[in-house]
Design a protein around this motif. Structure first.
Motif, PDB file in Angstrom:
ATOM      1  N   TYR A   1       5.440  -0.329  -2.590  1.00  0.00           N
ATOM      2  CA  TYR A   1       4.486  -0.254  -3.694  1.00  0.00           C
ATOM      3  C   TYR A   1       5.155   0.364  -4.904  1.00  0.00           C
ATOM      4  O   TYR A   1       6.090   1.149  -4.778  1.00  0.00           O
ATOM      5  CB  TYR A   1       3.286   0.621  -3.309  1.00  0.00           C
ATOM      6  CG  TYR A   1       2.484   0.067  -2.160  1.00  0.00           C
ATOM      7  CD1 TYR A   1       1.500  -0.895  -2.365  1.00  0.00           C
ATOM      8  CD2 TYR A   1       2.717   0.502  -0.862  1.00  0.00           C
ATOM      9  CE1 TYR A   1       0.769  -1.407  -1.297  1.00  0.00           C
ATOM     10  CE2 TYR A   1       1.981   0.002   0.207  1.00  0.00           C
ATOM     11  CZ  TYR A   1       1.009  -0.954  -0.022  1.00  0.00           C
ATOM     12  OH  TYR A   1       0.281  -1.459   1.027  1.00  0.00           O
TER      13      TYR A   1
ATOM     14  N   SER B   1       5.556  -5.434 -11.490  1.00  0.00           N
ATOM     15  CA  SER B   1       5.086  -5.542 -10.120  1.00  0.00           C
ATOM     16  C   SER B   1       5.353  -6.936  -9.605  1.00  0.00           C
ATOM     17  O   SER B   1       5.431  -7.885 -10.349  1.00  0.00           O
ATOM     18  CB  SER B   1       3.595  -5.223 -10.022  1.00  0.00           C
ATOM     19  OG  SER B   1       2.851  -6.170 -10.738  1.00  0.00           O
TER      20      SER B   1
ATOM     21  N   VAL C   1      -4.794   2.326  -0.163  1.00  0.00           N
ATOM     22  CA  VAL C   1      -3.538   2.868  -0.689  1.00  0.00           C
ATOM     23  C   VAL C   1      -3.761   3.338  -2.129  1.00  0.00           C
ATOM     24  O   VAL C   1      -3.333   4.428  -2.513  1.00  0.00           O
ATOM     25  CB  VAL C   1      -2.401   1.827  -0.624  1.00  0.00           C
ATOM     26  CG1 VAL C   1      -1.125   2.368  -1.260  1.00  0.00           C
ATOM     27  CG2 VAL C   1      -2.141   1.405   0.821  1.00  0.00           C
ATOM     28  N   ARG C   2      -4.471   2.532  -2.915  1.00  0.00           N
ATOM     29  CA  ARG C   2      -4.769   2.894  -4.300  1.00  0.00           C
ATOM     30  C   ARG C   2      -5.547   4.207  -4.360  1.00  0.00           C
ATOM     31  O   ARG C   2      -5.257   5.092  -5.175  1.00  0.00           O
ATOM     32  CB  ARG C   2      -5.558   1.774  -4.977  1.00  0.00           C
ATOM     33  CG  ARG C   2      -5.819   2.006  -6.467  1.00  0.00           C
ATOM     34  CD  ARG C   2      -6.468   0.793  -7.125  1.00  0.00           C
ATOM     35  NE  ARG C   2      -5.711  -0.433  -6.928  1.00  0.00           N
ATOM     36  CZ  ARG C   2      -4.629  -0.779  -7.616  1.00  0.00           C
ATOM     37  NH1 ARG C   2      -4.157   0.024  -8.545  1.00  0.00           N
ATOM     38  NH2 ARG C   2      -4.013  -1.916  -7.372  1.00  0.00           N
TER      39      ARG C   2
ATOM     40  N   GLY D   1       0.934  -1.641  -8.100  1.00  0.00           N
ATOM     41  CA  GLY D   1       0.812  -2.801  -7.218  1.00  0.00           C
ATOM     42  C   GLY D   1       1.988  -2.804  -6.252  1.00  0.00           C
ATOM     43  O   GLY D   1       2.692  -1.813  -6.093  1.00  0.00           O
ATOM     44  N   ARG D   2       2.193  -3.951  -5.634  1.00  0.00           N
ATOM     45  CA  ARG D   2       3.349  -4.069  -4.736  1.00  0.00           C
ATOM     46  C   ARG D   2       4.594  -4.296  -5.570  1.00  0.00           C
ATOM     47  O   ARG D   2       4.556  -4.954  -6.597  1.00  0.00           O
ATOM     48  CB  ARG D   2       3.150  -5.225  -3.762  1.00  0.00           C
ATOM     49  CG  ARG D   2       2.050  -4.940  -2.764  1.00  0.00           C
ATOM     50  CD  ARG D   2       1.942  -6.037  -1.748  1.00  0.00           C
ATOM     51  NE  ARG D   2       0.814  -5.759  -0.866  1.00  0.00           N
ATOM     52  CZ  ARG D   2       0.672  -6.315   0.304  1.00  0.00           C
ATOM     53  NH1 ARG D   2       1.573  -7.163   0.745  1.00  0.00           N
ATOM     54  NH2 ARG D   2      -0.359  -6.017   1.035  1.00  0.00           N
TER      55      ARG D   2
ATOM     56  N   ASP E   1      -4.954  -1.894   3.714  1.00  0.00           N
ATOM     57  CA  ASP E   1      -5.874  -2.322   2.668  1.00  0.00           C
ATOM     58  C   ASP E   1      -5.372  -1.719   1.358  1.00  0.00           C
ATOM     59  O   ASP E   1      -5.232  -0.495   1.248  1.00  0.00           O
ATOM     60  CB  ASP E   1      -7.281  -1.831   3.003  1.00  0.00           C
ATOM     61  CG  ASP E   1      -8.278  -2.132   1.909  1.00  0.00           C
ATOM     62  OD1 ASP E   1      -8.254  -3.256   1.364  1.00  0.00           O
ATOM     63  OD2 ASP E   1      -9.084  -1.229   1.596  1.00  0.00           O
ATOM     64  N   GLU E   2      -5.083  -2.554   0.361  1.00  0.00           N
ATOM     65  CA  GLU E   2      -4.528  -2.046  -0.887  1.00  0.00           C
ATOM     66  C   GLU E   2      -5.485  -1.078  -1.584  1.00  0.00           C
ATOM     67  O   GLU E   2      -5.049  -0.130  -2.242  1.00  0.00           O
ATOM     68  CB  GLU E   2      -4.147  -3.177  -1.838  1.00  0.00           C
ATOM     69  CG  GLU E   2      -3.331  -2.670  -3.008  1.00  0.00           C
ATOM     70  CD  GLU E   2      -2.576  -3.744  -3.758  1.00  0.00           C
ATOM     71  OE1 GLU E   2      -2.504  -3.649  -4.988  1.00  0.00           O
ATOM     72  OE2 GLU E   2      -2.050  -4.673  -3.121  1.00  0.00           O
TER      73      GLU E   2
ATOM     74  N   THR F   1       5.868  -2.153   3.589  1.00  0.00           N
ATOM     75  CA  THR F   1       5.444  -2.638   2.283  1.00  0.00           C
ATOM     76  C   THR F   1       5.944  -1.666   1.226  1.00  0.00           C
ATOM     77  O   THR F   1       5.888  -0.457   1.414  1.00  0.00           O
ATOM     78  CB  THR F   1       3.906  -2.731   2.206  1.00  0.00           C
ATOM     79  OG1 THR F   1       3.434  -3.497   3.311  1.00  0.00           O
ATOM     80  CG2 THR F   1       3.461  -3.394   0.913  1.00  0.00           C
TER      81      THR F   1
END
Length: 100
Positions: A36, A21, A85-86, A98-99, A81-82, A34
């Protein structure tokens, strides 16, 4: 939409591997893009499940998941907001590394 998949394996019986990541986010005229890294995707069905869940997040305008690389490219009106997304990736039955 919920599935009967688990985070330890994909819908196709493959095992979820760990991927490297980093960080990647790009601001474009049409919003923020973005990338991921998601583990466990092995086929088109996997890509669709992840894309469907992430697409349901507020502000998301486009999602492209690629099982072969584990990369999911998301375009949104503003940075996401990560944790959201998670949660979406988890709901699809996969793991957000992660990204990318």
């Amino acid at each position: 939409m919920t599935t009967e998949q688990t985070n330890s394996s994909s819908c196709c019986g493959g095992s979820g591997g760990s991927c490297g990541s980093g960080a990647a986010a790009e601001v474009r005229d049409s919003g923020v893009t973005t990338v991921y890294q998601v583990s466990g995707m092995t086929c088109g069905h996997c890509e669709g499940a992840v894309s469907e869940e992430i697409s349901a997040l507020d502000g998301v305008s486009a999602v492209k998941a690629v099982a072969a690389t584990g990369e999911v490219t998301v375009t949104s009106a503003a940075p996401l907001d990560e944790a959201a997304v998670r949660a979406a990736v988890d709901e699809a039955g996969y793991e957000l590394v992660g990204r990318a």
